[in-house]
Enzyme design. Structure first.
Site, mmCIF file in Angstrom:
data_model
loop_
_atom_site.group_PDB
_atom_site.id
_atom_site.type_symbol
_atom_site.label_atom_id
_atom_site.label_comp_id
_atom_site.label_asym_id
_atom_site.label_seq_id
_atom_site.Cartn_x
_atom_site.Cartn_y
_atom_site.Cartn_z
ATOM 1 N N CYS A 1 23.180 -0.846 4.682
ATOM 2 C CA CYS A 1 22.481 -0.244 5.825
ATOM 3 C C CYS A 1 23.461 0.473 6.753
ATOM 4 C CB CYS A 1 21.695 -1.311 6.592
ATOM 5 S SG CYS A 1 22.682 -2.707 7.149
ATOM 6 N N GLY B 1 53.667 5.106 -3.423
ATOM 7 C CA GLY B 1 52.798 6.162 -2.924
ATOM 8 C C GLY B 1 52.621 7.335 -3.856
ATOM 9 N N GLU C 1 57.613 0.897 -6.034
ATOM 10 C CA GLU C 1 56.311 0.236 -5.956
ATOM 11 C C GLU C 1 55.226 1.160 -6.518
ATOM 12 O OE1 GLU C 1 55.713 -0.686 -1.828
ATOM 13 O OE2 GLU C 1 57.851 -1.047 -1.549
ATOM 14 N N PRO C 2 55.181 1.347 -7.830
ATOM 15 C CA PRO C 2 54.248 2.332 -8.404
ATOM 16 C C PRO C 2 52.889 1.742 -8.749
ATOM 17 C CG PRO C 2 55.675 1.509 -10.115
ATOM 18 C CD PRO C 2 56.058 0.767 -8.847
ATOM 19 N N GLY C 3 52.325 0.925 -7.849
ATOM 20 C CA GLY C 3 51.094 0.213 -8.177
ATOM 21 C C GLY C 3 49.933 1.120 -8.546
ATOM 22 N N ARG C 4 49.546 2.015 -7.624
ATOM 23 C CA ARG C 4 48.426 2.913 -7.902
ATOM 24 C C ARG C 4 48.726 3.788 -9.115
ATOM 25 N NH1 ARG C 4 45.042 5.735 -3.886
ATOM 26 N NH2 ARG C 4 46.627 5.151 -2.364
#
Length: 350
Positions: free
Chosen positions: A277, A167, A201-204
């Protein structure tokens, strides 16, 4: 290649890890809704552990492990009831969120661990939210989980792993991100003498700003005192602005103006919208941007995380190509979809 493991939340992600040559013994299976087939697949693969989010899930894992005559390594994902001050849809560490087991319930569950003889309790897990831009919530949550770990170890349970989740926020707008060293200042002192194996979990944090979405301005429209840049990319390509109200910096690919902060552009603001749309189909609203002509290319920054993985075929729109760029080298790593691709799962049934 550098030894990273994988945090997964589905059988499909486990299949991707295996196909990519990832080390399955470094896989952690998270998520609140693991199915029996997914549990079977993970146990057969020999993953590192499951992050368990409920008593019902633990019972399911124990049942599958007993039937398969294997032992399941599990960590309890505890809900520390800490507000990460992230968006309402991405905060995950409060009691009212669907994630994790509240502290008291986790402790009571471990007291009945003999009910799950095929499961080994090897760790604790927490995840307080996504795009967190403050360090204090981590300090508070870690302290609460470590206190639980001490109580569990006093009862004879050997806790080896501490999964801190992830996060860590990145730069989307300007100065909101926190340096990795700032997170380390609150995390490392709390953990360095515990003997725990720490999982992050340092993905971003790793990939978010490594990606951009390039879109072409199809039409420039002015009405109601507003300027609309109607593009060939929309919410099906990048849903974050629609879903979270997220800010992605946008700038023309070719312009005589140097890249600068959006607020300093002295031009009428524009809504950058797509062809879907839906009134919610936008990439930016009231954004100061240089004047651009129809046909111009815009770069939408910070699209490396939660971009293509959340893309869809809504309105029967083929998904975009993905191009990997390494200095002067580039390669198409996901081809652009075609209209025929949209019918692959349907045409044999027509």
């Amino acid at each position: 290649a550098r030894g990273a493991g994988f945090d997964i939340v589905s059988g499909g992600e486990l299949h991707r890890v295996a196909s990519a040559g990832g080390d399955l013994s470094k896989v952690v299976f998270a998520g609140v809704g693991k199915t029996v087939p997914e549990i079977e697949l993970a146990l057969s693969a020999g993953i590192l552990m499951f992050n368990v989010e409920s008593e019902s899930e633990l019972a399911a894992i124990a049942s599958v492990a007993a039937r398969m005559k294997v032992r399941a390594r599990v960590a309890l994902r505890v809900n520390p009831d800490v507000d990460s001050h992230a968006h309402e849809y991405t905060t995950t560490g409060r009691k009212e969120n669907k994630f994790g087991i509240v502290m008291d319930s986790a402790e009571a569950l471990v007291a009945r661990w003999s009910d799950f003889p095929d499961c080994d309790l090897v760790g604790l897990d927490m995840h307080i939210g996504s795009q967190v831009t403050e360090t204090e919530p981590y300090a508070l949550a870690i302290d609460r989980v470590l206190a639980l770990r001490d109580r569990l170890q006093a009862r004879g349970h050997r806790i080896t792993y501490f999964d801190l989740g992830g996060g860590f926020g990145i730069f989307y707008k300007g100065n909101e991100a926190v340096a990795a060293s700032d997170f380390a200042d609150v995390i490392v002192p709390r953990l360095k003498d515990t003997g725990l194996k720490v999982i992050l979990e340092p993905g971003r944090f790793v990939i978010g700003n490594a990606g951009i979405l390039v879109t072409r301005v199809t039409y420039v429209k002015r009405h109601g005192g507003k300027r609309f840049l109607i593009c060939d990319a929309g919410m099906n390509d990048l849903v974050r602005p629609t879903l979270y109200g997220s800010f992605h910096r946008i700038w023309p690919v070719e312009t005589h103006l140097p890249f600068t902060t959006d607020e300093s552009v002295e031009t009428p603001p524009a809504d950058v919208v797509g062809p879907i749309c839906e009134s919610g189909d936008f990439l930016a609203k009231d954004r100061p941007l240089p004047e651009v002509d129809e046909g111009a290319l815009l770069a939408v920054f910070g699209a490396g995380a939660y971009g293509m993985v959340m893309a869809s075929n809504y309105n029967s729109r083929p998904r975009a190509a993905e191009v990997m760029v390494d200095a002067a080298d580039w390669k198409v790593v996901r081809r652009r979809e075609t209209f025929d691709d949209l019918l692959l799962d349907e045409k044999d049934n027509l």
